[in-house]
Design an enzyme around this catalytic site. Structure first.
Site, PDB file in Angstrom:
ATOM      1  CB  THR A   1      74.326  68.660  68.025  1.00  0.00           C
ATOM      2  OG1 THR A   1      75.416  69.187  68.545  1.00  0.00           O
ATOM      3  CG2 THR A   1      73.087  69.236  68.868  1.00  0.00           C
TER       4      THR A   1
ATOM      5  CG  LEU B   1      84.146  71.191  71.075  1.00  0.00           C
ATOM      6  CD1 LEU B   1      84.512  72.461  70.160  1.00  0.00           C
ATOM      7  CD2 LEU B   1      85.133  70.374  70.535  1.00  0.00           C
TER       8      LEU B   1
ATOM      9  CD  GLU C   1      83.759  76.484  65.518  1.00  0.00           C
ATOM     10  OE1 GLU C   1      84.283  77.480  65.107  1.00  0.00           O
ATOM     11  OE2 GLU C   1      82.915  75.681  65.118  1.00  0.00           O
TER      12      GLU C   1
ATOM     13  CG  ASN D   1      74.383  74.844  71.673  1.00  0.00           C
ATOM     14  OD1 ASN D   1      75.156  75.112  72.868  1.00  0.00           O
ATOM     15  ND2 ASN D   1      74.907  74.148  70.634  1.00  0.00           N
TER      16      ASN D   1
ATOM     17  N   GLY E   1      74.467  92.789  70.779  1.00  0.00           N
ATOM     18  CA  GLY E   1      75.482  92.958  69.577  1.00  0.00           C
ATOM     19  C   GLY E   1      74.715  92.396  68.543  1.00  0.00           C
TER      20      GLY E   1
ATOM     21  CB  CYS F   1      76.653  75.077  67.258  1.00  0.00           C
ATOM     22  SG  CYS F   1      77.898  74.036  66.957  1.00  0.00           S
TER      23      CYS F   1
ATOM     24  CE  LYS G   1      74.439  71.732  63.415  1.00  0.00           C
ATOM     25  NZ  LYS G   1      74.101  71.191  64.644  1.00  0.00           N
TER      26      LYS G   1
ATOM     27  NE  ARG H   1      80.997  75.426  59.933  1.00  0.00           N
ATOM     28  CZ  ARG H   1      81.428  74.359  60.474  1.00  0.00           C
ATOM     29  NH1 ARG H   1      80.568  73.377  60.134  1.00  0.00           N
ATOM     30  NH2 ARG H   1      81.901  74.050  61.702  1.00  0.00           N
TER      31      ARG H   1
HETATM   32  N1  LIG Z   1      81.830  72.923  65.598  1.00  0.00           N
HETATM   33  C1  LIG Z   1      81.441  73.270  67.109  1.00  0.00           C
HETATM   34  O1  LIG Z   1      82.048  74.086  67.870  1.00  0.00           O
HETATM   35  C2  LIG Z   1      80.445  72.196  67.672  1.00  0.00           C
HETATM   36  C3  LIG Z   1      80.470  71.991  68.927  1.00  0.00           C
HETATM   37  C4  LIG Z   1      79.378  70.912  69.726  1.00  0.00           C
HETATM   38  C5  LIG Z   1      78.999  70.311  68.708  1.00  0.00           C
HETATM   39  N2  LIG Z   1      78.991  70.203  67.243  1.00  0.00           N
HETATM   40  C6  LIG Z   1      78.260  69.294  66.618  1.00  0.00           C
HETATM   41  O2  LIG Z   1      79.294  68.310  66.052  1.00  0.00           O
HETATM   42  C7  LIG Z   1      78.864  67.803  64.686  1.00  0.00           C
HETATM   43  C8  LIG Z   1      80.036  68.130  63.692  1.00  0.00           C
HETATM   44  O3  LIG Z   1      80.373  69.528  64.029  1.00  0.00           O
HETATM   45  P1  LIG Z   1      81.733  70.059  63.202  1.00  0.00           P
HETATM   46  O4  LIG Z   1      81.514  71.488  63.310  1.00  0.00           O
HETATM   47  O5  LIG Z   1      82.745  69.425  63.418  1.00  0.00           O
HETATM   48  O6  LIG Z   1      81.337  69.737  61.495  1.00  0.00           O
HETATM   49  P2  LIG Z   1      82.374  69.893  60.405  1.00  0.00           P
HETATM   50  O7  LIG Z   1      81.524  70.153  59.214  1.00  0.00           O
HETATM   51  O8  LIG Z   1      83.430  70.690  60.582  1.00  0.00           O
HETATM   52  O9  LIG Z   1      82.923  68.338  60.338  1.00  0.00           O
HETATM   53  C9  LIG Z   1      82.347  67.273  59.909  1.00  0.00           C
HETATM   54  C10 LIG Z   1      83.098  66.200  58.942  1.00  0.00           C
HETATM   55  O10 LIG Z   1      82.463  65.278  58.755  1.00  0.00           O
HETATM   56  C11 LIG Z   1      82.859  64.790  57.396  1.00  0.00           C
HETATM   57  N3  LIG Z   1      82.163  63.459  57.332  1.00  0.00           N
HETATM   58  C12 LIG Z   1      80.930  63.504  56.752  1.00  0.00           C
HETATM   59  N4  LIG Z   1      80.387  62.429  56.627  1.00  0.00           N
HETATM   60  C13 LIG Z   1      81.364  61.266  57.022  1.00  0.00           C
HETATM   61  C14 LIG Z   1      81.454  59.905  57.039  1.00  0.00           C
HETATM   62  N5  LIG Z   1      80.655  59.112  56.369  1.00  0.00           N
HETATM   63  N6  LIG Z   1      82.650  59.453  57.214  1.00  0.00           N
HETATM   64  C15 LIG Z   1      83.683  60.323  57.765  1.00  0.00           C
HETATM   65  N7  LIG Z   1      83.584  61.816  57.704  1.00  0.00           N
HETATM   66  C16 LIG Z   1      82.412  62.304  57.212  1.00  0.00           C
HETATM   67  C17 LIG Z   1      82.955  65.756  56.725  1.00  0.00           C
HETATM   68  O11 LIG Z   1      83.579  65.639  55.499  1.00  0.00           O
HETATM   69  C18 LIG Z   1      83.291  66.909  57.608  1.00  0.00           C
HETATM   70  O12 LIG Z   1      84.682  67.195  57.613  1.00  0.00           O
HETATM   71  C19 LIG Z   1      77.741  68.753  64.391  1.00  0.00           C
HETATM   72  O13 LIG Z   1      76.632  68.007  64.572  1.00  0.00           O
HETATM   73  C20 LIG Z   1      77.614  69.902  65.231  1.00  0.00           C
HETATM   74  O14 LIG Z   1      76.287  70.420  65.488  1.00  0.00           O
HETATM   75  C21 LIG Z   1      79.868  71.261  66.873  1.00  0.00           C
END
Ligand SMILES: NC(=O)c1ccc[n+]([C@@H]2O[C@H](COP(=O)([O-])OP(=O)(O)OC[C@H]3O[C@@H](n4cnc5c(N)ncnc54)[C@H](O)[C@@H]3O)[C@@H](O)[C@H]2O)c1
Length: 445
Positions: free
Chosen positions: A121, A156, A158, A214, A259, A266, A269, A337
């Site tokens: 995002t 997606l 979680e 969001n 609640g 997400c 932030k 988180r």
């Molecule tokens: N978690 C969710 O439900 C969700 C849903 C939709 C969108 N997003 C977005 O997706 C993105 C990722 O979210 P997340 O929850 O998976 O984050 P996360 O922190 O769980 O995972 C990110 C991963 O990227 C790795 N990383 C960082 N730099 C890297 C690089 N150069 N090469 C390879 N790996 C690297 C980190 O070590 C980490 O494990 C964010 O922008 C978030 O806002 C998350």
């Protein structure tokens, strides 16, 4: 198709494993040593229903490989997905350093004309920044390679990540050229996505669409929380109000629960990032700002109510136990988180209470956040957390909590005071069982 994914977090790991499952040849780069160690054993480094089985199957198929070296992934894919974190900076804007670092490696190593797709995002305009970073990295490496950039934001949730991937409610392709659209269609072709749910738009619109979705959900939550507070102050009951609202098809039923606010990696932030993006663009995002401000208060309001209750009864917190049911920011995940549960636990621990927590999946991740408090402990069952407690605080709406009979809650506790931050109990049943029951908007139920 040869595909690379950067980041094996909640988004990247799901993307990489599911794409392998669709038959693609996937290399996924991840920098975290602990995540890679778990993955090497076929274990998902976080809780997500169905992921372990999918991961094991795709590793065995040979279609999915992990690497600690992003340059290896960069050299592989004709389509490359950026799924790295974009955490908030102190001023609320998004930290793009992980994304741009990955773009550096890609620029220096990716095949000429590769399509670089942002799944993370990211604020509107990031596609252009990624393109510039790729160009300058290629130049620095002495290459004449050029790349195309697209946005394919992740929607997606979680806990439902696999069904959300396999049967998405919508798929957004933010593209600047016809080849990018064709390549993205090819990536997802095995899913047989309907045309009515596949939206093609500019990169900028795709980037904004993710924040808009969001923020809209966050606004609904904060609005219901404000209404719940008004109901408590005026003699109304939020459950009746919600029912009357939700039977209007234009309003609908979802995201109308009051609640202890929203958490997770997400919503908080993304809402503050949207506000910041408005600020930078000279367009004030007042509603998103208000949703965020309301949420900041709401997510600790129940802890404050507990502290006030003890003060009003002249009872010292020291020596009193709060049983905390739930630590994850929502059910079906171990993600803590920005979880209201953790923030409330901190407040109570700092006030002197002992907190004994139970979560079906997030005990470990939650305990890691609160390890520095000697008055914090973890129980292995909901009832063990409850034993001789002075207060029960419910912070996550796991199904199993609603299945406990209120009479059993009353029986196990030293004092049957319940603060139900997710309205999991029926009010009448709770009161009939003798619970001193509190929930947002239900004081006059
Ligand atoms: N978690 C969710 O439900 C969700 C849903 C939709 C969108 N997003 C977005 O997706 C993105 C990722 O979210 P997340 O929850 O998976 O984050 P996360 O922190 O769980 O995972 C990110 C991963 O990227 C790795 N990383 C960082 N730099 C890297 C690089 N150069 N090469 C390879 N790996 C690297 C980190 O070590 C980490 O494990 C964010 O922008 C978030 O806002 C998350």
């Amino acid at each position: 198709m040869k595909i690379s994914v950067y980041g094996a977090g909640y988004v990247g790991l799901v993307q990489a494993s599911c794409l392998a499952n669709l038959g693609h040849d996937v290399v996924c780069a991840e920098l975290s040593v602990s995540r890679l160690a778990a993955l090497a054993q076929g274990k998902t480094p976080f809780y997500e229903p169905g992921m372990d089985e999918l991961l094991t199957g795709e590793l065995a198929s040979g279609r999915l490989r992990f690497t600690s070296d992003p340059a290896v992934a960069a050299a592989h894919g004709e389509v490359q997905f950026l799924a790295v974190g974009t955490p908030p900076l102190a001023d609320g804007s998004s930290d793009l350093s992980y994304l741009l670092a990955a773009a550096d490696t890609i620029g220096a190593n990716a095949p000429d004309d590769a399509l670089i797709v942002t799944k993370s995002t990211v604020p509107v305009g990031t596609g252009k920044k990624v393109a510039a970073q790729l160009r300058s990295a290629a130049l620095k490496a002495g290459r004449s390679a050029s790349f195309r950039v697209a946005s394919n934001p992740e929607f997606l949730a979680e806990g439902r990540a696999l069904p959300d991937f396999m049967e998405p409610q919508r798929t957004v392709f933010g593209v600047a050229d016809a080849k990018a659209e064709a390549q993205l269609r090819e990536v997802y072709a095995p899913l047989k996505l309907g045309n009515d749910r596949t939206l093609v738009m500019s990169v900028e619109s795709a980037e904004l669409a993710k924040y808009a979705a969001n923020a809209m959900l966050a606004v609904r939550i904060s609005f219901m929380n404000e209404l719940a507070n008004l109901a408590d102050a005026t003699g109304a009951c939020i459950d009746s109000v919600r029912e009357a609202m939700s039977l209007d098809e234009r309003v609908g039923r979802k995201f109308l629960n009051s609640g202890c606010g929203y958490g997770g990696s997400c919503f908080p932030k993304d809402v503050t990032s949207l506000v910041k993006q408005g600020e930078m663009a000279g367009t004030v995002m007042r509603i998103a700002d208000a949703a965020s401000e309301i949420n900041i208060r709401q997510r600790v309001a129940m802890a404050d109510r507990i502290i006030s209750l003890f003060q009003s009864r002249g009872k010292a917190p020291v020596g009193c136990v709060v049983a905390l049911w739930g630590m994850a920011f929502k059910p079906d995940t171990d993600d803590v988180r920005e979880a209201p549960a953790v923030l409330m636990a901190e407040r109570l621990l700092q006030a002197g209470f002992a907190v004994r927590a139970y979560d079906p999946q997030a005990s470990e991740t939650g305990a890691a956040e609160l390890a520095k408090y000697t008055n914090f402990s973890v129980a292995s069952t909901a009832m063990e957390a409850l034993a001789d407690a002075d207060v029960l605080l419910i912070a996550t709406e796991w199904k199993e909590f609603g299945q406990v009979a209120p009479a059993d809650v009353a029986r196990f506790m030293r004092a049957p005071v319940v603060f139900d931050g997710r309205s999991v109990f029926n009010v009448a049943a709770a009161r009939a069982a003798g619970l001193d029951y509190h929930a947002f908007g239900r004081e006059h139920a």
